[in-house]
Enzyme design. Sequence first.
Site, PDB file in Angstrom:
ATOM      1  N   ALA A  88      -9.739  -7.321  -0.276  1.00 29.23           N
ATOM      2  CA  ALA A  88      -9.113  -8.459   0.401  1.00 29.23           C
ATOM      3  C   ALA A  88      -7.673  -8.543  -0.095  1.00 29.23           C
ATOM      4  CB  ALA A  88      -9.872  -9.729   0.043  1.00 29.23           C
ATOM      5  N   GLY A 131     -13.337  -5.793  -1.003  1.00 30.13           N
ATOM      6  CA  GLY A 131     -13.623  -5.876   0.437  1.00 30.13           C
ATOM      7  C   GLY A 131     -13.673  -4.512   1.110  1.00 30.13           C
ATOM      8  N   GLU A 134     -16.975  -3.275   0.607  1.00 30.90           N
ATOM      9  CA  GLU A 134     -17.882  -4.087   1.444  1.00 30.90           C
ATOM     10  C   GLU A 134     -17.795  -3.703   2.927  1.00 30.90           C
ATOM     11  OE1 GLU A 134     -16.232  -7.536  -0.604  1.00 30.90           O
ATOM     12  OE2 GLU A 134     -18.280  -8.234  -0.872  1.00 30.90           O
ATOM     13  N   GLU A 154     -13.606  -7.522  -8.355  1.00 31.41           N
ATOM     14  CA  GLU A 154     -13.320  -8.960  -8.234  1.00 31.41           C
ATOM     15  C   GLU A 154     -13.444  -9.701  -9.564  1.00 31.41           C
ATOM     16  OE1 GLU A 154     -15.343  -7.214  -6.251  1.00 31.41           O
ATOM     17  OE2 GLU A 154     -14.936  -7.691  -4.152  1.00 31.41           O
TER      18      GLU A 154
HETATM   19  N1  COA Z   1      -4.249  -7.083  -2.058  1.00 33.17           N
HETATM   20  C1  COA Z   1      -2.924  -7.128  -1.846  1.00 33.17           C
HETATM   21  N2  COA Z   1      -2.077  -6.133  -2.170  1.00 33.17           N
HETATM   22  C2  COA Z   1      -2.625  -5.026  -2.692  1.00 33.17           C
HETATM   23  C3  COA Z   1      -3.989  -4.892  -2.947  1.00 33.17           C
HETATM   24  C4  COA Z   1      -4.830  -6.000  -2.591  1.00 33.17           C
HETATM   25  N3  COA Z   1      -6.146  -5.961  -2.764  1.00 33.17           N
HETATM   26  N4  COA Z   1      -4.221  -3.692  -3.499  1.00 33.17           N
HETATM   27  C5  COA Z   1      -3.022  -3.069  -3.589  1.00 33.17           C
HETATM   28  N5  COA Z   1      -2.060  -3.891  -3.098  1.00 33.17           N
HETATM   29  C6  COA Z   1      -0.630  -3.598  -2.990  1.00 33.17           C
HETATM   30  C7  COA Z   1       0.084  -3.681  -4.332  1.00 33.17           C
HETATM   31  O1  COA Z   1       0.414  -5.021  -4.615  1.00 33.17           O
HETATM   32  C8  COA Z   1       1.275  -2.818  -4.064  1.00 33.17           C
HETATM   33  O2  COA Z   1       2.216  -3.549  -3.287  1.00 33.17           O
HETATM   34  P1  COA Z   1       3.811  -3.410  -3.605  1.00 33.17           P
HETATM   35  O3  COA Z   1       4.091  -1.930  -3.571  1.00 33.17           O
HETATM   36  O4  COA Z   1       4.442  -4.156  -2.480  1.00 33.17           O
HETATM   37  O5  COA Z   1       3.992  -4.008  -4.960  1.00 33.17           O
HETATM   38  C9  COA Z   1       0.730  -1.714  -3.183  1.00 33.17           C
HETATM   39  O6  COA Z   1      -0.448  -2.242  -2.596  1.00 33.17           O
HETATM   40  C10 COA Z   1       0.373  -0.443  -3.936  1.00 33.17           C
HETATM   41  O7  COA Z   1      -0.538  -0.791  -4.972  1.00 33.17           O
HETATM   42  P2  COA Z   1      -0.270  -0.442  -6.497  1.00 33.17           P
HETATM   43  O8  COA Z   1      -1.053  -1.408  -7.324  1.00 33.17           O
HETATM   44  O9  COA Z   1       1.196  -0.357  -6.776  1.00 33.17           O
HETATM   45  O10 COA Z   1      -0.906   1.006  -6.567  1.00 33.17           O
HETATM   46  P3  COA Z   1      -1.482   1.727  -7.864  1.00 33.17           P
HETATM   47  O11 COA Z   1      -1.640   3.157  -7.513  1.00 33.17           O
HETATM   48  O12 COA Z   1      -0.700   1.402  -9.067  1.00 33.17           O
HETATM   49  O13 COA Z   1      -2.941   1.061  -8.070  1.00 33.17           O
HETATM   50  C11 COA Z   1      -5.029   0.150  -7.339  1.00 33.17           C
HETATM   51  C12 COA Z   1      -3.919   1.170  -7.093  1.00 33.17           C
HETATM   52  C13 COA Z   1      -6.003   0.222  -6.160  1.00 33.17           C
HETATM   53  C14 COA Z   1      -5.767   0.480  -8.632  1.00 33.17           C
HETATM   54  C15 COA Z   1      -4.431  -1.272  -7.440  1.00 33.17           C
HETATM   55  O14 COA Z   1      -3.598  -1.476  -6.305  1.00 33.17           O
HETATM   56  C16 COA Z   1      -5.444  -2.378  -7.457  1.00 33.17           C
HETATM   57  O15 COA Z   1      -6.095  -2.597  -8.463  1.00 33.17           O
HETATM   58  N6  COA Z   1      -5.565  -3.129  -6.341  1.00 33.17           N
HETATM   59  C17 COA Z   1      -6.411  -4.302  -6.246  1.00 33.17           C
HETATM   60  C18 COA Z   1      -7.859  -3.934  -6.112  1.00 33.17           C
HETATM   61  C19 COA Z   1      -8.724  -5.181  -6.120  1.00 33.17           C
HETATM   62  O16 COA Z   1      -8.786  -5.940  -7.066  1.00 33.17           O
HETATM   63  N7  COA Z   1      -9.432  -5.403  -5.005  1.00 33.17           N
HETATM   64  C20 COA Z   1     -10.323  -6.504  -4.840  1.00 33.17           C
HETATM   65  C21 COA Z   1      -9.643  -7.651  -4.223  1.00 33.17           C
HETATM   66  S1  COA Z   1     -10.714  -9.048  -4.029  1.00 33.17           S
END
Ligand code: COA
Length: 280
Positions: A88, A131, A134, A154
């Site tokens: 999400a 999500g 999911e 989460e």
């Molecule tokens: N919601 C909103 N933005 C998200 C996102 C999410 N779930 N997951 C990634 N993004 C965005 C980041 O903020 C970043 O945006 P920016 O470049 O404008 O700052 C972009 O996507 C790239 O992500 P980034 O974190 O820089 O990539 P990474 O390779 O360093 O890490 C992940 C990848 C997947 C490990 C990391 O993005 C992450 O942990 N994301 C969240 C996952 C999560 O908690 N999901 C459950 C949500 S309820």
Amino acid sequence: MDEVSTSVLTVEKIPLNDDSMDGYIAKATINRPNKLNALNAEVMDSLKNFCAWVESNKSVRCVIIAGAKPLPAEEGKRPKPNAFVAGADISEFVGMDSAATKIKFTDNAVEALWGLTKPTIAMVDGFALGGGCEVACSCDIRIASDRAKFGTPEINLGLIPGYGATQRLAKLIGYGKTLEMVMTGEMINAQEAKSIGLVNHVCAPEELEAVTLDMANKIASKSVFTLAAAKRTIRASLNNTLDQGVAIEAEEFANLFDSKDKEEGVKAFMERSKPKWQDM
Ligand code: COA
């Protein structure tokens, strides 16, 4: 672009390999690669509309859900990683309270996807987190590239999954493994996902599209009517006791004997010809 495509969801009508058959495979690609295809309100609205369109459109014989590939890296910046959906959109959670959350998460697009009577395949390349995991679990089949990563992180946000993972993931991989994934928030790779039943098939990233389309074509070559009965009956195993489920199967099985496609399928077998489904 199709009539249900939006700026964040690209819908393609992919012709069937068997050109003697009507209909097509509908592939919906979630298109926010710079945000790792995170599910914001616009994506969820688009996905819900897509599901309504799929259900009302007789030509759709199978559905594929995918995430957009990363765009070329901006100058001086590192490339974004591959993602199916990284969850999400967390930025929408800031300041959100329980009342707003109930509205946002009730009757959502993941439930709409789960509710489809047509067969659905998640084509997973890269992160399928929160999500994203999911959405994949709400599809009937999951095909992943060997660089896919699944997780329910989460817990790291002070949350639990809200699009059904505590239930649908548990049905796929079991109670104990679900607790481990949800309580640690750690990711698992595609091979482990396959070994615990979360993923049906794993292949190289460059083969993912072909493997997924091959599966979609196999399924699309069957009667949509019979497929819906199969899906409905297997689903019944999730909410019923064994005895109730077997009774439901007996009823569904018998009812198919009144269908045109059972007559067609049996006749085609006897005549050694290819069945021409009427989807009824
Ligand atoms: N919601 C909103 N933005 C998200 C996102 C999410 N779930 N997951 C990634 N993004 C965005 C980041 O903020 C970043 O945006 P920016 O470049 O404008 O700052 C972009 O996507 C790239 O992500 P980034 O974190 O820089 O990539 P990474 O390779 O360093 O890490 C992940 C990848 C997947 C490990 C990391 O993005 C992450 O942990 N994301 C969240 C996952 C999560 O908690 N999901 C459950 C949500 S309820």
